[in-house]
Design an enzyme around this catalytic site. Structure first.
Site, mmCIF file in Angstrom:
data_model
loop_
_atom_site.group_PDB
_atom_site.id
_atom_site.type_symbol
_atom_site.label_atom_id
_atom_site.label_comp_id
_atom_site.label_asym_id
_atom_site.label_seq_id
_atom_site.Cartn_x
_atom_site.Cartn_y
_atom_site.Cartn_z
ATOM 1 N N TYR A 91 -2.635 -0.067 9.901
ATOM 2 C CA TYR A 91 -2.760 -0.648 8.570
ATOM 3 C C TYR A 91 -1.445 -0.516 7.809
ATOM 4 O O TYR A 91 -0.943 -1.494 7.226
ATOM 5 C CB TYR A 91 -3.889 0.042 7.812
ATOM 6 N N SER A 129 0.826 -1.203 0.000
ATOM 7 C CA SER A 129 0.000 0.000 0.000
ATOM 8 C C SER A 129 0.858 1.250 0.000
ATOM 9 O O SER A 129 1.956 1.275 0.590
ATOM 10 C CB SER A 129 -0.906 0.000 1.237
#
Length: 338
Positions: free
Chosen positions: A154, A129
């Site tokens: 995350y 990501s």
């Protein structure tokens, strides 16, 4: 040849599976339908693949974060390649339910690495990501940049995935590529992301929550461009040649940014949605949220040079495509989805 696609009921997973199936490959998809967002939408994606590709698409409902369940589900399957797109997504939700991220993104990634190791796969492509870059002032974000200051759990789990993959590439010489995705949108997208939420709000006359008073930049990337990049990557695994790869590794492991290479102001995105919907947005201006970053901007020189990846879809094309899909397939009746 069978390619395992994890998160096949997810947004990117469904599209990647469809692309592989459309060129005559067999795809085995797995997903466990977590209720982070609409299960109806996830199930509709699977029905969409089954209806169009028949027996070439196999599907197993299993939680890859559960090592025993994963091993049992795949006991009779032969897996040649893996596209690991399943994960617990979302920056803000990681503040509410951190254990879900450890289960899916850390333990789950380890389980997929073990599967790749014992199956002797030709290539493991996995989702990282752009969140790993944290809060940065310098742009564009380069693969060579330091990424040791995550500002959300995350992001931390995605960086952990990259490091675990490097360990397995070193120990077991598994060819791997990690892709740092930049704000993906398009038909069959995720309801928790800005493009879907803003479109829904505009069409229903509801206010849009606009963080940092609209002063944010995102490298919005259309799903067709992302899928093209994933398939290009899958077809060209890194060599175990001792040469340094993008990401700084000398193992058969590399990292790429995969984005549009063109950050857009959040307000420009909203204007594009207004134009596609034919309605004006009602704005609820709010401060920056914990875990959010001000800007994302992908340097894609490495993946362009190595694999020929070049995105072609600006938001003035991609946003109308999403709005058209939303209005025809979702806005009026979820049962229309297939």
């Amino acid at each position: 040849m069978t390619t395992l696609v994890t998160g096949a009921a997810g947004f990117i997973g469904m599209h990647v599976a469809a692309a592989l199936l459309s060129r005559g490959e067999r795809v085995l998809g797995i997903d466990n339908f977590t209720p982070y967002y609409s299960i109806d939408l996830k199930q509709a994606r699977i029905r969409h693949l089954q209806a169009r590709h028949g027996a070439d698409f196999g599907f197993l409902e299993v939680d890859f974060g559960d090592a025993g369940a994963l091993e049992q589900a795949l006991a009779d399957e032969t897996v040649d390649r893996i596209v690991h797109l399943g994960a617990q997504p979302g920056v803000r939700y990681s503040l509410e339910n951190p254990t879900a991220y450890v289960h899916s993104n850390v333990a789950g990634h380890l389980n997929i690495l073990e599967l790749a190791r014992h199956s002797r796969v030709a290539h493991l492509v996995y989702a990282s990501s752009s969140s790993v870059y944290g809060m940065r002032d310098d742009t564009p974000f380069r693969i060579e940049d330091r990424v040791d200051r995550p500002i959300s759990l995350y992001a931390a789990t995605k960086r952990a995935d990259e490091l675990m993959s490097e360990t397995y590439a070193h120990l077991f010489r598994i060819p791997q590529t990690g892709l740092r995705f930049f704000t993906v949108y398009g038909p069959w997208g995720r309801p928790d992301m800005a493009v879907w939420k803003f479109t829904e709000a505009v069409l229903r006359g509801r206010p849009i929550d606009v963080y940092n008073h609209g002063d944010m930049l995102r490298d919005f990337t259309f799903i067709d461009d992302i899928v093209n990049g994933v398939v290009l990557t899958l077809d060209q695994p890194p060599l175990d040649d001792g040469q340094e790869k993008p990401g700084g590794f000398i193992t058969p492991h590399r990292l790429y940014n995969i984005g549009n290479n063109r950050p857009e102001q959040l307000m420009d995105l909203i204007h594009a949605i207004e134009q596609a919907c034919g309605r004006q947005a009602v704005l609820n201006l709010l401060p920056m949220q914990p875990g959010d970053v001000y800007q994302t901007f992908a340097d894609i020189d490495a993946i362009n040079h190595d694999l020929g990846f070049a995105p072609t879809t600006p938001i003035d094309v991609g946003i109308p495509a999403f709005v058209d899909w939303y209005m025809s397939k979702w806005a009026n009746a979820e049962t229309k989805l297939l």
